[in-house]
Design a protein around this motif. Structure first.
Motif, PDB file in Angstrom:
ATOM      1  N   UNK A 136       0.836  -1.208   0.000  1.00 50.71           N
ATOM      2  CA  UNK A 136       0.000   0.000   0.000  1.00 50.71           C
ATOM      3  C   UNK A 136       0.868   1.254   0.000  1.00 50.71           C
ATOM      4  N   UNK A 137       1.906   1.247   0.834  1.00 55.38           N
ATOM      5  CA  UNK A 137       2.788   2.412   0.911  1.00 55.38           C
ATOM      6  C   UNK A 137       3.633   2.537  -0.357  1.00 55.38           C
ATOM      7  N   UNK A 138       4.096   1.415  -0.870  1.00 57.69           N
ATOM      8  CA  UNK A 138       4.880   1.416  -2.109  1.00 57.69           C
ATOM      9  C   UNK A 138       4.064   2.003  -3.264  1.00 57.69           C
ATOM     10  N   UNK A 139       2.803   1.620  -3.341  1.00 56.17           N
ATOM     11  CA  UNK A 139       1.926   2.136  -4.396  1.00 56.17           C
ATOM     12  C   UNK A 139       1.715   3.642  -4.237  1.00 56.17           C
ATOM     13  N   UNK A 140       1.583   4.079  -3.016  1.00 57.76           N
ATOM     14  CA  UNK A 140       1.402   5.507  -2.734  1.00 57.76           C
ATOM     15  C   UNK A 140       2.631   6.299  -3.172  1.00 57.76           C
ATOM     16  N   UNK A 141       3.808   5.763  -2.885  1.00 58.49           N
ATOM     17  CA  UNK A 141       5.065   6.429  -3.236  1.00 58.49           C
ATOM     18  C   UNK A 141       5.263   6.467  -4.750  1.00 58.49           C
ATOM     19  N   UNK A 142       4.797   5.442  -5.443  1.00 57.15           N
ATOM     20  CA  UNK A 142       5.000   5.345  -6.892  1.00 57.15           C
ATOM     21  C   UNK A 142       4.381   6.512  -7.648  1.00 57.15           C
ATOM     22  N   UNK A 143       3.452   7.198  -7.032  1.00 57.80           N
ATOM     23  CA  UNK A 143       2.768   8.316  -7.696  1.00 57.80           C
ATOM     24  C   UNK A 143       3.530   9.633  -7.575  1.00 57.80           C
ATOM     25  N   UNK A 166      11.756   1.305  -3.501  1.00 56.67           N
ATOM     26  CA  UNK A 166      10.347   1.250  -3.102  1.00 56.67           C
ATOM     27  C   UNK A 166       9.941   2.476  -2.295  1.00 56.67           C
ATOM     28  N   UNK A 167      10.926   3.112  -1.630  1.00 55.81           N
ATOM     29  CA  UNK A 167      10.646   4.302  -0.832  1.00 55.81           C
ATOM     30  C   UNK A 167      10.702   5.581  -1.663  1.00 55.81           C
ATOM     31  N   UNK A 168      10.916   5.444  -2.971  1.00 58.97           N
ATOM     32  CA  UNK A 168      10.880   6.603  -3.850  1.00 58.97           C
ATOM     33  C   UNK A 168      12.183   7.347  -3.979  1.00 58.97           C
ATOM     34  N   UNK A 169      13.311   6.631  -3.881  1.00 61.32           N
ATOM     35  CA  UNK A 169      14.623   7.264  -4.038  1.00 61.32           C
ATOM     36  C   UNK A 169      15.450   6.497  -5.064  1.00 61.32           C
ATOM     37  N   UNK A 225      10.434   0.662   5.465  1.00 61.44           N
ATOM     38  CA  UNK A 225       9.967   1.428   4.315  1.00 61.44           C
ATOM     39  C   UNK A 225       9.316   2.737   4.767  1.00 61.44           C
ATOM     40  N   UNK A 226       8.473   2.664   5.783  1.00 63.47           N
ATOM     41  CA  UNK A 226       7.782   3.859   6.275  1.00 63.47           C
ATOM     42  C   UNK A 226       8.777   4.899   6.790  1.00 63.47           C
ATOM     43  N   UNK A 227       9.825   4.442   7.504  1.00 58.50           N
ATOM     44  CA  UNK A 227      10.853   5.367   7.993  1.00 58.50           C
ATOM     45  C   UNK A 227      11.505   6.130   6.842  1.00 58.50           C
ATOM     46  N   UNK A 267       9.980  11.475   1.352  1.00 60.58           N
ATOM     47  CA  UNK A 267       8.719  12.105   0.930  1.00 60.58           C
ATOM     48  C   UNK A 267       7.836  12.363   2.151  1.00 60.58           C
ATOM     49  N   UNK A 268       8.245  13.279   3.018  1.00 59.80           N
ATOM     50  CA  UNK A 268       7.501  13.508   4.261  1.00 59.80           C
ATOM     51  C   UNK A 268       6.050  13.911   4.045  1.00 59.80           C
ATOM     52  N   UNK A 269       5.730  14.458   2.888  1.00 57.73           N
ATOM     53  CA  UNK A 269       4.361  14.880   2.612  1.00 57.73           C
ATOM     54  C   UNK A 269       3.390  13.688   2.524  1.00 57.73           C
ATOM     55  N   UNK A 270       3.944  12.486   2.354  1.00 55.83           N
ATOM     56  CA  UNK A 270       3.104  11.292   2.231  1.00 55.83           C
ATOM     57  C   UNK A 270       2.796  10.640   3.580  1.00 55.83           C
ATOM     58  N   UNK A 271       3.465  11.097   4.627  1.00 51.25           N
ATOM     59  CA  UNK A 271       3.300  10.472   5.937  1.00 51.25           C
ATOM     60  C   UNK A 271       2.632  11.440   6.908  1.00 51.25           C
ATOM     61  N   UNK A 272       1.983  10.909   7.962  1.00 54.00           N
ATOM     62  CA  UNK A 272       1.351  11.780   8.963  1.00 54.00           C
ATOM     63  C   UNK A 272       2.380  12.694   9.624  1.00 54.00           C
TER      64      UNK A 272
END
Length: 383
Positions: free
Chosen positions: A232-239, A271-274, A358-360, A366-371
């Motif tokens: 779910x997080x990987x898919x979110x980052x892919x965008x 997967x974390x967008x880097x 991955x979340x860390x 991409x801090x804008x994707x996390x709470x």
């Protein structure tokens, strides 16, 4: 007439059963007897496969996930047989009666599987307690319920026998020293989760351990939850449209051992967008001279470091270890991603928490994707 209809109905039912039986056999394959698809095999892990036979018997084949035939030409084959079943196992397979209730583990990764499955009571021996945080394990060691057998390559056979293990989980690529253990007749079970190149593949070895201790359902459920959070997080980052660059490691002993583009860590960076700076290096890891590493990573946005530093690590400490470290862009901009293994149980639990790792990293890249109130588990920016 009525009797003929009944016979016709029975025949149709039999045909349907036969059809689905054939489909199932085709799906799972056959080994000796008819295979019954009773356990979901690994989806991501490349180091083991599972075939299910009647009576709950499982054939487990283990091999190097990276297929390095030069370093490990052999594969391993085990028949996991329930204790109340008496059967002849296929030729070439070592029989293991399951579930086991006493074992020795050699690595933190192996221990993490037992911890995740709430089965630490099965562990009766470990190599040592360095960087071990788990209070339950430490208490068992203190009470003598878990024995420290010494480090790989320098085991104490008497201590191993004192633990009365039914099997011992080993890492074939490590320093070894297993010859003395083999003479005891104890079955050695290879665990190669650390060779997996996919973060979810490494975590999926909880299913492997579960088969030996009778916790298959728990492992399936646990892994399904890990997989969902990760994907779910990987898919979110892919965008995202931006991808910062990152490198990893430090200078030690005159060389910089950098993870290669096939490494587990390189995959989790992606997967974390880097973008990992050594993405074109098709190896698991290589030693690199400082000058070459600097030429490659001088302008990278982030620098990841994992070490065991006494006290609080800092930019001053990083510069003191190698003055040229201050030349990196990531150092100048205070973009060092850090985890201290003396303060965080990284190897103790991260193998079964790739979603947390991955979340860390996403929270940093991409801090804008996390709470906004996200609390890191392992990694955070060095202050």
């Amino acid at each position: 007439m009525k009797r003929n209809k009944v016979l016709l109905f029975c025949a149709l039912c039999a045909a349907v059963v036969a059809f689905w039986s054939c489909k199932q056999n085709t799906k799972t394959g056959e080994v000796g007897n008819v295979v019954v698809d009773t356990l979901q095999g690994p989806k991501y892990a490349k180091g083991y496969t599972v075939k299910n036979l009647p009576d709950g018997v499982r054939l487990v084949d283990v091999a190097d996930p990276q297929k390095d035939k030069d370093r490990m030409p052999a594969s391993y084959h085990f028949a996991l047989v329930p204790k109340d079943v008496d059967t002849q196992v296929p030729e070439g397979y070592t029989e293991v009666k399951v579930p086991i209730d006493r074992t020795i583990v050699m690595t933190m990764l192996q221990l993490s599987n037992f911890t995740a499955l709430d089965a630490q009571d099965v562990v009766k021996g470990i190599t040592g307690t360095k960087n071990l945080f788990d209070k339950g394990i430490l208490q068992r060691v203190k009470k003598g319920e878990i024995i420290k057998i010494g480090m790989e390559g320098n085991f104490d056979p008497e201590l191993i026998l004192a633990a009365h293990p039914q099997v011992i989980f080993i890492s074939p690529f490590k320093r070894g020293g297993y010859d003395a253990i083999k003479e005891t007749g104890i079955t050695l079970i290879p665990h190669m989760g650390y060779k997996e190149l996919d973060p979810l593949g490494q975590a999926e070895w909880i299913k492997y351990i579960a088969m030996f201790i009778g916790k298959e359902k728990e492992a399936d459920q646990l892994f399904t939850e890990i997989e969902k959070r990760y994907l779910d997080l990987k898919e979110k980052v892919a965008k995202t449209t931006t991808r910062p660059t990152v490198f990893s490691g430090e200078m030690h002993g005159g060389n910089w051992f950098a993870v290669g583009g096939k490494n587990y860590l390189a995959q989790i960076f992606r997967d974390a967008g880097a973008d990992y700076v050594l993405k074109d290096d098709n190896t698991g890891g290589v030693p690199i001279e400082y000058e070459k590493m600097y030429a490659t990573a001088a302008n990278a946005d982030y620098w990841r470091i994992l070490n065991s530093f006494p006290g609080d690590f800092s930019y001053d400490a990083l510069k003191a270890s190698e003055p040229r470290n201050a030349l990196f862009k990531a150092f100048k901009e205070r973009h060092v991603i850090y985890c201290n293994m003396k303060q965080t149980p990284y190897y103790e639990i991260s193998p079964v928490k790739p979603d947390a790792v991955l979340a860390d990293l996403v929270a940093i890249f991409h801090p804008e994707l996390m709470p906004e109130d996200y609390q890191p588990v392992f990694y955070q920016l060095l202050k």
